[in-house]
Design an enzyme around this catalytic site. Structure first.
Site, PDB file in Angstrom:
ATOM      1  N   ASP A 167       0.833  -1.207   0.000  1.00  0.00           N
ATOM      2  CA  ASP A 167       0.000   0.000   0.000  1.00  0.00           C
ATOM      3  C   ASP A 167       0.856   1.241   0.000  1.00  0.00           C
ATOM      4  O   ASP A 167       0.634   2.182  -0.758  1.00  0.00           O
ATOM      5  CB  ASP A 167      -0.875   0.021   1.264  1.00  0.00           C
ATOM      6  CG  ASP A 167      -2.025  -0.901   1.112  1.00  0.00           C
ATOM      7  OD1 ASP A 167      -2.728  -1.109   2.110  1.00  0.00           O
ATOM      8  OD2 ASP A 167      -2.228  -1.408   0.010  1.00  0.00           O
ATOM      9  N   ASP A 206      -9.899  -1.524   5.889  1.00  0.00           N
ATOM     10  CA  ASP A 206      -9.508  -1.340   7.283  1.00  0.00           C
ATOM     11  C   ASP A 206     -10.288  -2.262   8.191  1.00  0.00           C
ATOM     12  O   ASP A 206      -9.725  -2.871   9.107  1.00  0.00           O
ATOM     13  CB  ASP A 206      -9.758   0.103   7.709  1.00  0.00           C
ATOM     14  CG  ASP A 206      -8.568   0.974   7.406  1.00  0.00           C
ATOM     15  OD1 ASP A 206      -8.755   2.176   7.201  1.00  0.00           O
ATOM     16  OD2 ASP A 206      -7.455   0.419   7.372  1.00  0.00           O
TER      17      ASP A 206
END
Lengths: 253, 516
Positions: free
Chosen positions: B198, B356
């Site tokens: 990421d 998340d």
């Protein structure tokens, strides 16, 4: 023994806390955040203490006084943390009051402050109950139960749940007493929380003796009831004073 | 009672947004922990016959040495990351060629697969475990209906927001549970690898996600993404300043081309992204509301007209809220914006990417395989990290108007700012991770061997830190962009667009479930 008993033990330890939560705290999101943060603080204090006392544990003594030192240090550390909590809370109160002024809402009421203290104490109590009772409950969901030699009349899980309930009560309400003591400068209230905490800790030492739990648990509940009553009287007194003061103010206007 | 006559205290609504995000995260974690404890009681180690794209290189068995496991896990993670990168580049390509419709339908298809196949698989496990008497036909019918409603709720049409939120949480639970079925070392190394990927994909100049975001920003479009959006808090009591109310209209996304929008007022370009599909890992975004003073009323009216006109697949928004905010920047509304931005004021919706949710739930579920105290501590650490992130974001939102130079300059300046602030954030974010690390070493009830825990603690720490930094970083980038927009007041209402971090959740579901 079975899921029903496991859930039952968990509810014995946490039931009153849950009802306090649902009645008071779930309606105000700020109190939920306070609860979570005080739980975290308590957990961190436990971690720090366990790291510090790792050098001395396990205590392989048959006499009981080394445990006294251990309890003394632990209680002292947690009470120091309570004072730190108070200082942080003062800063937070200033921020909240400034915020309230900006959004032109009334400042924090006294009941608000007591609710914040209650949420903080509840966080401590819930953390204690979860750690010292719920963490041990996993075997209780199975088909059998477990008895300790020194306390042969009740299952171990039930004893730990009852003790956890007493401690949760003590933590919850001593926080309210302590905060109002710090705010008003009342010496009795300020010393109340550490003393009660220490006495409660010492009482659990009686469990080390055979049959000790039949003595220590009622005494522990006496301490919890004393805390409750003292907190109730203090809150009542402050409410009455506040209301009479507000009545005077509105009369004089 | 006395209290009803008292004016409402400031404590009543403070911090509501944060709680509205923490609640679904907690529910998701709780569900995954329950699933893990219920379904994994018999086998603690990984299922040897579990094959997927994440275990194609190496399948862990408990008899291997630690070093072999680590090598195998690294290999697995490498393969996974490579696949994810390739797929993300494919996504960038498709987006570049304006195949947004295709992307949207593809996302819908992949969520159909997640809900249908992974959900069906887990349902079959549960049926087997609890011996529920149900026949195939009923089961198939119920599952199919559940899946189709889920796809519609999340992507296609308007539904009550509770239904959408519920389905998003279910998708997160299913994907997180799937991840916990991987072998242990592979899971940890995979989490770290995904966090690193990421970071690289977003920050490197050639990174696919950065390209994607820049494309989206330059075209002023939304990236299709899976995002959980909490319902915004409406403050009905705030007094408008200056005699009229600044409104923010939060609408559903429109599917039309953006060429037709130029004649409209800029305020009607609000996109609320409720319907946007996202690759959504570590995206945390606030949606403050604003409109320019003069044409505010017009904007709202035009927007209403706008809404009724272009209704093709998006029905008139059911979630149209009018939120009052003070927005006069010239009059020292820095303070007002500050209190808006403390995160504790009542303003707009907070959005959290589904990635998340999945990340946190996988962490907690892995901890659940050892011991409940670790679960409890992990949960608290994650919530603390999340809360601190939200507060810090809100707090630094306050600092932004005070940094006019950096804001008004070119957007490339955001890098040095984020560099400076990243240091600050990582300190507070390390705390929960350190907590978990220490607790995994100190917990009294563990049954596993020592080395397992120390390795787990170490990877947890790294992962948490990196991901938190990343979360905050993205959020800051988004907000800085919008702040710039707002201050310049020209296209004040073009929201910053979400960063789409990875798409692999959506796309790889297809691969993974296909191979299962």
């Amino acid at each position: 023994m079975t899921v029903a008993a496991g859930i039952g033990y968990a509810l014995v330890a946490l039931g009153p806390s849950l009802s306090l939560f649902l009645a008071l705290i779930s309606k105000k999101p700020f109190l939920i955040l306070t609860l979570l943060s005080s739980t975290l603080v308590w957990l961190m204090s436990l971690i720090v203490m366990s790291a510090l006392s790792r050098a001395f544990l396990p205590l392989k003594t048959t006499v009981w006084w080394p445990y006294t030192i251990l309890i003394l240090t632990s209680v002292g550390f947690q009470e120091a943390l309570r004072i730190l909590f108070w200082k942080v809370y003062k800063k937070l109160e200033d921020i909240l009051d400034a915020f309230a002024d900006r959004v032109s809402k009334p400042r924090l009421f006294m009941t608000d402050k007591m609710q914040i203290a209650l949420a903080g104490g509840l966080g401590h109590g819930v953390a204690h109950a979860v750690f010292f009772c719920l963490g041990l409950l996993t075997p209780a969901f199975g088909p059998a139960t477990y008895y300790v030699e020194k306390c042969p009349k009740m299952p171990f899980f039930l004893v730990s749940a009852i003790i956890a309930l007493a401690f949760a009560t003590i933590h919850t309400f001593s926080m309210v007493i302590a905060f109002s003591g710090y705010e008003e400068g009342n010496k009795v209230d300020q010393c109340f929380a550490p003393v009660v905490h220490f006495i409660a800790g010492m009482l659990t030492l009686i469990n080390l003796a055979f049959g000790g739990c039949t003595i220590s648990i009622p005494l522990l509940y006496c301490v919890a009831i004393v805390t409750l009553v003292h907190c109730g009287k203090m809150a009542w007194r402050r409410l009455i004073e506040n209301r009479s003061r507000e009545g005077n103010l509105s009369n004089s206007q | 009672m006395d209290e009803n006559s008292k004016p409402k205290s400031v404590l009543d609504s403070l911090g509501e947004e944060i709680v509205r995000i923490i609640t679904p995260v907690s529910i998701c974690m709780l569900l995954v922990v329950i699933l893990v404890t219920v379904l994994n009681n018999d086998t603690d180690s990984s299922n040897p016959s579990f094959t997927s794209i994440a275990t194609v290189a190496y399948n862990e068995s408990s008899s291997d040495s630690n070093w072999d496991k680590l090598k195998g896990a690294l290999l697995n993670a490498l393969v996974f990351v490579v696949v994810v990168t390739v797929v993300t580049f494919l996504l960038v390509l498709l987006f570049y060629f304006r195949c947004t419709e295709f992307l949207k339908y593809y996302m819908g298809f992949s969520s159909f697969l997640v809900l249908g196949f992974t959900g069906g698989e887990i349902a079959i496990f549960l049926i087997g475990k609890f011996r529920v008497p149900i026949d195939c036909v009923s089961f198939g019918l119920i599952l199919f209906n559940f899946t189709v409603v889920g796809v519609l709720a999340v992507f296609m049409s308007k539904m009550a927001i509770v239904v959408t939120q519920g389905y998003l949480v279910v998708i997160a639970v299913l994907v997180a549970y799937w991840f916990t079925m991987l072998p242990e070392w592979t899971t940890w190394v995979l989490l770290v690898a995904m966090a690193l990927h990421d970071l690289a994909a977003v920050l490197l100049p050639g990174g696919p996600l950065r390209l994607l975001v820049e494309l989206a920003m330059s075209r002023d479009e939304d990236i299709p993404a899976l995002v959980y959006e909490a319902r915004p808090v409406i403050d009905r009591e705030s007094v408008p300043r200056g005699g009229f109310v600044q409104r923010r209209v939060w609408r559903e996304r429109r599917e039309n081309e953006f060429g037709s929008d130029e004649n409209l007022d800029s305020s009607s370009n609000l996109n609320s992204n409720v319907n946007s599909i996202s690759e959504s890992r570590s995206v945390l975004e606030r949606r403050p509301l604003y409109g320019s003073d003069e044409n505010e009323r017009n904007a709202v009216d035009m927007e209403d007209g706008q809404v009724s006109r272009e209704d093709s697949e998006l029905a008139a928004p059911l979630i149209q809220h009018r939120i009052n905010v003070r927005m006069n920047l010239q009059e020292g509304s820095n303070d007002d914006f500050a209190l808006e931005g403390i995160g504790l004021g009542s303003s707009g919706a907070i959005k959290l990417g589904l990635g998340d949710f999945i990340f946190y739930s996988v962490l907690v579920a892995r901890a659940a395989m050892y011991d409940f105290m670790t679960v409890y501590a992990c949960y608290l650490a994650i919530i603390a990290g999340l809360g601190i992130t939200l507060m810090l974001l809100a707090f630094y939102q306050k600092a932004l108007p005070a940094l006019p130079v950096s804001v008004l300059l070119d957007h490339w300046l955001r890098d040095p700012i984020t560099q400076r602030l990243r240091g600050f954030v990582s300190v507070t974010e390390i705390l929960p991770a350190v907590l978990v690390l220490v607790l995994s070493d100190v917990s009294p009830c563990r049954q596993k061997s020592q080395d397992l825990h120390s390795s787990k603690g170490l990877t947890l720490k790294t992962t948490d830190t990196i991901t938190r930094v990343k979360t905050w970083n993205d959020f800051y980038l988004n907000d800085e962009a919008f702040m710039r927009q707002m201050l310049s007041d020209s296209h004040g209402l073009n929201f910053c667009h979400e960063k789409s971090i990875n798409n692999e959740k959506g796309v790889n579901q297809n691969d993974l479930t296909g191979q299962n």
